[in-house]
Write an enzyme that holds these catalytic residues in place. Structure first.
Site, PDB file in Angstrom:
ATOM      1  N   SER A 141      28.581  39.378 -60.892  1.00 21.91           N
ATOM      2  CA  SER A 141      29.458  38.358 -60.772  1.00 21.91           C
ATOM      3  C   SER A 141      30.077  37.752 -61.838  1.00 21.91           C
ATOM      4  CB  SER A 141      28.803  37.148 -60.117  1.00 21.91           C
ATOM      5  OG  SER A 141      29.513  35.882 -59.979  1.00 21.91           O
ATOM      6  N   TYR A 154      21.921  31.170 -59.858  1.00 25.58           N
ATOM      7  CA  TYR A 154      22.765  32.370 -59.352  1.00 25.58           C
ATOM      8  C   TYR A 154      23.109  33.040 -60.430  1.00 25.58           C
ATOM      9  CZ  TYR A 154      26.700  34.725 -56.955  1.00 25.58           C
ATOM     10  OH  TYR A 154      27.552  35.741 -56.324  1.00 25.58           O
TER      11      TYR A 154
END
Ligand SMILES: NC(=O)c1ccc[n+]([C@@H]2O[C@H](COP(=O)([O-])OP(=O)(O)OC[C@H]3O[C@@H](n4cnc5c(N)ncnc54)[C@H](O)[C@@H]3O)[C@@H](O)[C@H]2O)c1
Length: 259
Positions: A141, A154
């Protein structure tokens, strides 16, 4: 067709990017095993592929479960004759207050987003070595590439995915295994919309988190979101022979968000 004769596994096939990748792989001639923990959504995605003339199989599998990985890799190898390509796409997202939230949340996301990617790579690479090679794309990501206040968890799972990808690419490149990662930006999927709604709620609370949630946004075409199909284009390229000399990269697919 780019993937004629291949057998591939896509995790998290029920919606979003995983669904788009599985559909594209089937159109490119690959037989696809799609896995998910949301059986209704996963089965529906696979039925759509088969109704359109593709060949796809749904198997319930939690990426954090080693037993499940054993079962799906065995299905690919024993029932479909091999495992040539793998997309470790499945992950979960929730915001995490690094100094106050319970450590169980940390352990849970690490187990799915990072350990789950390692498990997939282990089962695939063991087979790919004996089969003479293969290709894996892991999903990281843009959150791995910069700091975001409530993404210490995350972002750490996704930064781990990048280093794992690079290490595996160097370790098993000699045996013909390519391992790459993509770093999607803001992509129009259920995960993005759920995360945005949750963040709006957290930041509207006067006792909410400090620090700006914002950072740079996408730039391309006036800052639009990316589509799952635009991710599928890149993942398909990376697993295909078109990318035969590409391994160990982490490629932002983010409309210049991180540029
Ligand atoms: N949407 C974005 O803007 C964005 C940005 C950067 C990275 N990503 C990453 O891209 C990937 C795909 O995200 P998305 O937006 O399509 O997500 P999504 O939530 O829309 O879809 C994810 C799918 O994975 C499944 N899943 C969740 N946990 C699972 C588990 N333990 N085992 C198997 N399947 C599981 C879900 O049921 C769902 O069908 C993820 O790795 C995500 O972290 C998303």
């Amino acid at each position: 067709m780019l993937l004629e004769g291949k057998v591939g596994i896509v995790t998290g096939v029920g919606m979003g990017m995983g669904e788009a990748v599985a559909k594209r792989w089937a159109r490119e001639g690959s037989r696809v095993i799609g896995t998910d923990v949301n059986d209704e959504a996963g089965q529906a995605a696979i039925e759509t592929i088969n109704a359109a003339g593709g060949e796809a199989y749904y198997i319930h599998a939690d990426v954090a479960s080693e037993d499940d990985w054993q079962a799906i890799s065995a299905y690919a190898i024993n029932e479909l004759g091999g495992l040539h390509i793998l997309h470790n796409n499945a992950a979960v997202h929730y915001w995490f207050d690094s100094i106050n939230d319970p450590m169980e949340k940390w352990d849970q996301m690490m187990a799915i987003n990072l350990r789950g990617v390692l498990l997939g790579c282990r089962y695939a690479i063991r087979h790919m070595i004996t089969a003479g090679g293969g290709s894996i794309v892991n999903t990281s990501s843009v959150s791995a590439l910069h700091g975001v206040p409530l993404q210490g968890l995350y972002g750490s799972t996704k930064a781990g995915v990048i280093n794992l990808t690079r290490s595996l690419a160097r370790a098993y490149g000699p045996q013909g295994v390519r391992v790459n990662a993509i770093c999607p930006g803001a992509i129009d999927t259920p995960m993005l919309h759920a995360a945005a709604a949750e963040a709006a709620e957290l930041y509207s609370n006067e006792n909410g988190p400090t620090g700006s949630q914002g950072g740079s946004g996408p730039s391309l075409d006036g800052g639009r979101l990316g589509s799952p199909e635009e991710i599928a284009n890149v993942v398909t390229f990376l697993v295909s022979e078109e990318a035969s000399y590409v391994s160990g990269v982490f490629l932002p697919v983010d409309g210049a968000m991180m540029a």
